[in-house]
Design a protein around this motif. Structure first.
Motif, short mmCIF file in Angstrom:
data_model
loop_
_atom_site.label_atom_id
_atom_site.label_comp_id
_atom_site.label_asym_id
_atom_site.label_seq_id
_atom_site.Cartn_x
_atom_site.Cartn_y
_atom_site.Cartn_z
N MET A 104 0.84 -1.20 0.00
CA MET A 104 0.00 0.00 0.00
C MET A 104 0.87 1.25 0.00
O MET A 104 0.65 2.18 -0.78
CB MET A 104 -0.91 -0.04 1.22
N VAL A 105 1.88 1.26 0.88
CA VAL A 105 2.76 2.42 0.97
C VAL A 105 3.47 2.66 -0.36
O VAL A 105 3.55 3.80 -0.84
CB VAL A 105 3.78 2.24 2.12
N LEU A 106 3.94 1.58 -0.96
CA LEU A 106 4.64 1.67 -2.25
C LEU A 106 3.76 2.35 -3.30
O LEU A 106 4.16 3.31 -3.97
CB LEU A 106 5.02 0.26 -2.69
N VAL A 107 2.54 1.85 -3.46
CA VAL A 107 1.63 2.40 -4.46
C VAL A 107 1.30 3.86 -4.13
O VAL A 107 1.26 4.72 -5.00
CB VAL A 107 0.34 1.55 -4.57
N MET A 108 1.09 4.13 -2.85
CA MET A 108 0.72 5.48 -2.44
C MET A 108 1.82 6.49 -2.75
O MET A 108 1.54 7.59 -3.21
CB MET A 108 0.42 5.51 -0.93
N VAL A 109 3.06 6.10 -2.46
CA VAL A 109 4.18 7.00 -2.76
C VAL A 109 4.15 7.36 -4.24
O VAL A 109 4.26 8.53 -4.62
CB VAL A 109 5.53 6.35 -2.37
N MET A 110 3.94 6.34 -5.06
CA MET A 110 3.95 6.55 -6.51
C MET A 110 2.83 7.48 -6.95
O MET A 110 3.03 8.35 -7.79
CB MET A 110 3.83 5.20 -7.20
N ILE A 111 1.63 7.29 -6.38
CA ILE A 111 0.49 8.05 -6.93
C ILE A 111 0.24 9.37 -6.24
O ILE A 111 -0.60 10.14 -6.69
CB ILE A 111 -0.81 7.21 -6.95
N THR A 112 0.92 9.66 -5.13
CA THR A 112 0.69 10.97 -4.51
C THR A 112 1.83 11.94 -4.78
O THR A 112 1.60 13.05 -5.23
CB THR A 112 0.49 10.86 -2.98
#
Lengths: 310, 292
Positions: A34-42
């Motif tokens: 979740m953190v990985l995807v979030m970093v990418m999309i925010t």
């Protein structure tokens, strides 16, 4: 968290060791993707918009960019109609959110109380369907059904009632947008509230019923406090989504007549794709983002974490 | 407040219990049928428009009774683009829902059960991914998709759909997990279950109604998404919304075809809804656990 004895640990296979690694660090494994995807999309879109809002012309080489300070922001608010679009957006957000929350809750509570399982299932499925209608489709259907000359809704109003039908798209465009959005998105509130109501334990409701509490008091003192997190989350998410309303307005009025329905998202779209002013568009997006983040922080600080989350 | 209470008490004395229950039932169904009509009328109009020959679609006074024809649907299916876009959407959206649940549900569980440092900030950060308007997100992603060769690929679109829904899944599921008492897992742990088994065998079943609700909502959000498809695809990974949009883009709107395409777009959602209806109906999450 069972700690194996020394002899056991000596005989452990690799598989067992892996299993322990999995179990001991479970929260980390659960959070990491979740953190990985979030970093990418925010971070990336935010940073790129900030960059665009500060330069004269987009260029792929950051070092060649000509920084122009806040002039894009100035343009947005002087000639870009940003202020007007924010006022319009807030009007739509507040009215539609109030309508959708109230309607969604009442419908969820009514359906939850239906005795017949089959009727319950019927209502539940039916009431969610409007959400499946893409805003762009809805806008087009709305455009034809509400049309003053060939629309079926004005026709029905005028033949079945003594009232004259308003010209929905030209006289009351903002109200029309709010009503179409309510039709489209009350289902969202309905389904989350319905699931929330279903999670209230029977025993809790029974106990208050035995105590002789009237229906409304059961809701105010038992049911709503219990499902407060769900109500809060649904309302907050809908609030954020309402701020980005695009498809239905784009298809229905395209911001018009004039700028009567030019919401922030429509304004950004026009600056971006019609006026080719990427910087101005990005500036509006940044102001918008700061506004929404601040608003959500205030709401969460005031309402959200007082006994709801911890 | 007190007076209305008294009035209610007097009122309830006058009516006997059975009459009151009947009245409540009648009132309940009157309101629900009223809303059913509000929901159904535009849907009826949409479907009937798709079943009328093009010339008859907008006639006034309306042809309430007409001979249905599947002409528009045949036209639609014969356009291979539509079939491909439809299949694309089903595939990409379904994949994105599975992935977003796999990523989001466990994370929501951790956020609900563990003391995370700066938990509030983490949650607001997650939600902030939904706060940027899609139009403002699309340009940065256009740039990065070009760089990573993800432009016009199904994988790229699945990623975008995951990005739309991840915050929603985490937030809604956290609220659901918060509502499930921790004593449930503790009991399982006492019985010798590992942390993961407690999650999988006790907490997940209890959260089923929440998971299915959030799965439906995620499916729908991705299914109706227009803008990402518009900017980030050109041929290979075109979603079905773009097809609907293309009817509007042209100078005159082909109402009948648009109605047929829009109707076809609702079908998967209705199928999905009916398929998981049972679980939505499972109702009491605790009931689910106790029964098993």
């Amino acid at each position: 968290m069972s700690t194996p004895t020394q002899t056991e640990s000596a005989n452990r296979t690799t598989l067992a060791r892996l299993r322990d690694l999995w179990n001991d660090y479970l929260p980390y494994w659960f959070m990491a993707p979740m953190v990985l995807v979030m970093v990418m999309i925010t971070f990336f879109p935010g940073a790129y918009d900030l960059y665009l809002s500060l330069i004269a012309e987009p260029t792929f080489n950051v070092f060649e960019a000509e920084f122009v300070g806040l002039s894009n922001f100035e343009t947005a608010f002087t000639r870009g109609g940003a202020f007007h679009s924010f006022v319009i957006t807030i009007t739509v957000v507040v009215s539609a959110l109030a309508l959708e929350t109230a309607l969604g809750f009442v419908l969820a509570a009514l359906v939850a109380g239906v005795d017949s399982g089959r009727m319950k299932g019927f209502y539940r499925v039916l009431f969610i369907i409007p959400m499946a209608v893409a805003p762009v489709s809805l806008a087009t259907i709305g455009r034809i059904m509400l049309n003053s000359e060939i629309g079926v809704i004005p026709y029905v109003i005028e033949t079945a009632t003594p009232f004259a039908a308003p010209a929905f798209l030209s006289d009351v465009p903002l109200l029309t947008v709010i009503l179409l959005d309510t039709w489209n998105w009350t289902p969202f509130m309905f389904i989350i509230f319905y699931a929330g109501l279903s999670s209230v334990p029977d025993t809790l409701v029974e106990a208050s019923r035995v105590d002789g509490a009237p229906l409304w008091r059961r809701y105010v003192h038992v049911i709503i406090p219990y499902m407060k997190p769900v109500v809060f989350v649904a309302t907050l998410i809908r609030l954020i989504d309402l701020f980005r309303t695009f498809g239905v307005v784009y298809g229905l009025t395209n911001g018009g007549p004039g700028t009567a329905t030019q919401l922030v998202s429509i304004n950004i779209y026009e600056q971006m794709f019609i006026n080719n002013q990427l910087g101005v568009a990005a500036a509006i997006a940044i102001v918008y983002l700061v506004l929404v983040v601040a608003l959500c922080n205030i709401i969460i600080a005031k309402v959200g974490f007082e006994g709801v989350w911890d | 407040m007190a007076t209305s209470d008294e009035e209610a008490a007097i009122g309830s004395q006058r009516l006997d219990k059975e009459t009151r229950e009947t009245l409540v039932r009648v009132a309940r169904h009157t309101i629900l049928l009223g809303w059913s009509f509000v929901v159904l009328f535009p849907l009826y109009w949409l479907v009937s428009m798709s079943l009328k020959p093009p010339g008859q679609a907008n006639s006034l006074p309306p042809d309430w009774i007409f001979l249905p024809t599947v002409y528009n649907y045949i036209q639609l299916v014969q356009q291979s683009d539509f079939v491909a876009a439809f299949a694309n959407s089903v595939l990409m959206v379904s994949a994105s829902v599975v992935i977003v649940l796999l990523i989001g549900v466990p994370a929501a569980y951790v956020l609900s059960r563990y003391d995370i440092p700066k938990e509030r900030d983490v949650l607001v950060w997650i939600l902030s991914s939904r706060m940027l308007p899609p139009i403002a997100v699309v340009i940065p992603f256009f740039v990065i998709f070009r760089a990573l060769n993800l432009f016009d690929t199904r994988i790229g679109m699945v990623l975008m759909y995951v990005s739309i829904n991840l915050s929603l899944v985490v937030w809604v599921m956290k609220a659901f997990f918060d509502g499930i008492p921790e004593t449930l897992e503790e009991a399982a742990r006492v019985d010798g279950a590992t942390q993961f088994q407690g999650f999988r065998k006790v907490v997940l079943p209890a959260a089923k109604p929440g998971i299915f609700s959030v799965a439906i909502i995620s499916f729908i959000f991705a299914w109706i998404e227009l803008l990402f498809g518009l900017v980030l695809t050109s041929f290979e990974a075109v979603p079905v919304t773009l097809f609907v949009y293309s009817f509007i883009g042209s100078r005159s709107i082909e109402w009948s075809m648009l109605a047929a395409a829009s109707t076809a777009m609702i079908v998967p959602v209705v199928v999905f809804l009916i398929a998981v209806n049972k679980y939505l109906a499972a109702g009491l999450s605790f009931g689910v656990v106790i029964k098993e």
